[in-house]
Design a protein around this motif. Structure first.
Motif, PDB file in Angstrom:
ATOM      1  N   UNK A   1      -3.124   3.954  -3.908  1.00  0.00           N
ATOM      2  CA  UNK A   1      -2.201   3.254  -4.794  1.00  0.00           C
ATOM      3  C   UNK A   1      -1.746   1.973  -4.094  1.00  0.00           C
TER       4      UNK A   1
ATOM      5  N   UNK B   1       0.866  -1.182   0.000  1.00  0.00           N
ATOM      6  CA  UNK B   1       0.000   0.000   0.000  1.00  0.00           C
ATOM      7  C   UNK B   1       0.904   1.234   0.000  1.00  0.00           C
ATOM      8  N   UNK B   2       0.863   2.024  -1.087  1.00  0.00           N
ATOM      9  CA  UNK B   2       1.839   3.111  -1.274  1.00  0.00           C
ATOM     10  C   UNK B   2       1.292   4.471  -0.863  1.00  0.00           C
ATOM     11  N   UNK B   3       2.205   5.393  -0.583  1.00  0.00           N
ATOM     12  CA  UNK B   3       1.829   6.784  -0.341  1.00  0.00           C
ATOM     13  C   UNK B   3       1.052   7.002   0.933  1.00  0.00           C
ATOM     14  N   UNK B   4       1.081   6.051   1.837  1.00  0.00           N
ATOM     15  CA  UNK B   4       0.344   6.188   3.087  1.00  0.00           C
ATOM     16  C   UNK B   4       1.297   6.037   4.250  1.00  0.00           C
TER      17      UNK B   4
END
Lengths: 202, 202
Positions: A187, A130-133
């Motif tokens: 994303x 799980x990206x950008x978090x």
């Protein structure tokens, strides 16, 4: 939202071209819903996120039906901010994924229990990103809790989780992990290998 | 810091076991620095982050030297907060990666130019995932700028970047992408496929 996968099929046989060409016919029912492009390294599938794993399942089960040792490797992605939204990527089934973690885990287990059996035993190994978090490890740990209760959990390994069981339940588990964890519009990427007919399988 | 890779080798031949067993001998020089464990899906390498790609290069070039169509697939990771620090993962070479993006790009290009030639042409396809950061796309775009100037850039594809060239420069480029982009102590994952001797290579 943009969703899809770069998929490769590796049959460990001199006749790898024949096995691949036969397996690709299993994608026919999915062609109306997907954009499909092939080069020498992988085949791109762009389309509804909830149909990606059923399409890969049918491709792989057909290849594994040859009896030779086969591996499917895929890079699966949804919500990449570098890709434009595409109407082809609208889910076919109604999906409600903006729930608390505990409810998502319960719903995912239910979907896996309802998965069709294929008769093909596979081992799968994957990593979910799980990206950008800032909370990516919370989503990963929630996903691991689901996996441990999926009925096809084999073991945790460094950098990835290993599943083993009927291809129907294994691909359903992968699909639930991909769709229900990480932010609904966020994303999320998933790095996958699925193996069948290995001479060293335990 | 914890760093390593889950690595698989797929020789598309009836004699895949023979090709794999011969290729694994290329890992001998790396054994003192790595923890290595194998099961039916992949081989785990845990060790110095700057030695991971040289080890995978030597493994793959040996397999590809058989002349058969071979693919190496790997899930490479550093800084995963779910793994304990391990002294075996200390870089062997002195690395200074806490620089501004522009300087890192220039230094990475220099390293690729200095890479040894192997004589083996390969195609590689990979995705870089800097995790747990709100600025992950900045690092990805910076990495893409480096890749476009690496001398082995083939093209951008959905979800990944494709490289093509001598295995020496290609694996050096992958190593620089992995080590220099994303926060120096951050969690970075890289999803990789490398292919040689494909009958459909263009």
């Amino acid at each position: 939202m943009f969703s899809g996968a770069q998929v490769s099929l590796y049959p460990m046989t001199d006749d790898f071209v024949g096995v691949i060409l036969k397996a690709i016919t299993a994608l026919e029912p999915y062609r109306p819903d997907f954009r499909i492009e092939t080069d020498d390294v992988s085949t791109l599938l762009v389309g509804p996120p909830d149909q990606l794993f059923p399409a890969m399942r049918d491709l792989f089960v057909t290849a594994a039906g040859s009896g030779v040792h086969c591996v499917l490797a895929a890079t699966v992605s949804r919500g990449c901010p570098g890709e434009p939204d595409d109407p082809i990527c609208t889910p076919i089934n109604d999906v409600h994924y903006g729930q608390p973690l505990e409810e998502r885990i319960a719903a995912a287990i239910q979907q896996v229990e309802a998965a069709p059996k294929t008769g093909q035993i596979v081992a799968a190994q994957f990593s979910l990103y799980p990206l950008g978090s800032g909370h990516h490890m919370d989503e990963i740990y929630g996903c691991i809790e689901f996996l441990k209760n999926s009925g096809v959990f084999d073991r945790s390994k460094n950098f990835c989780t290993k599943l083993r069981g009927d291809a129907g339940a294994v691909f359903a588990t992968l699909s639930e992990a991909f769709l229900r964890f990480g932010a609904p519009q966020g994303h999320v990427a998933l790095d996958l290998k699925v193996s069948a007919n290995s001479p060293t399988a335990v």
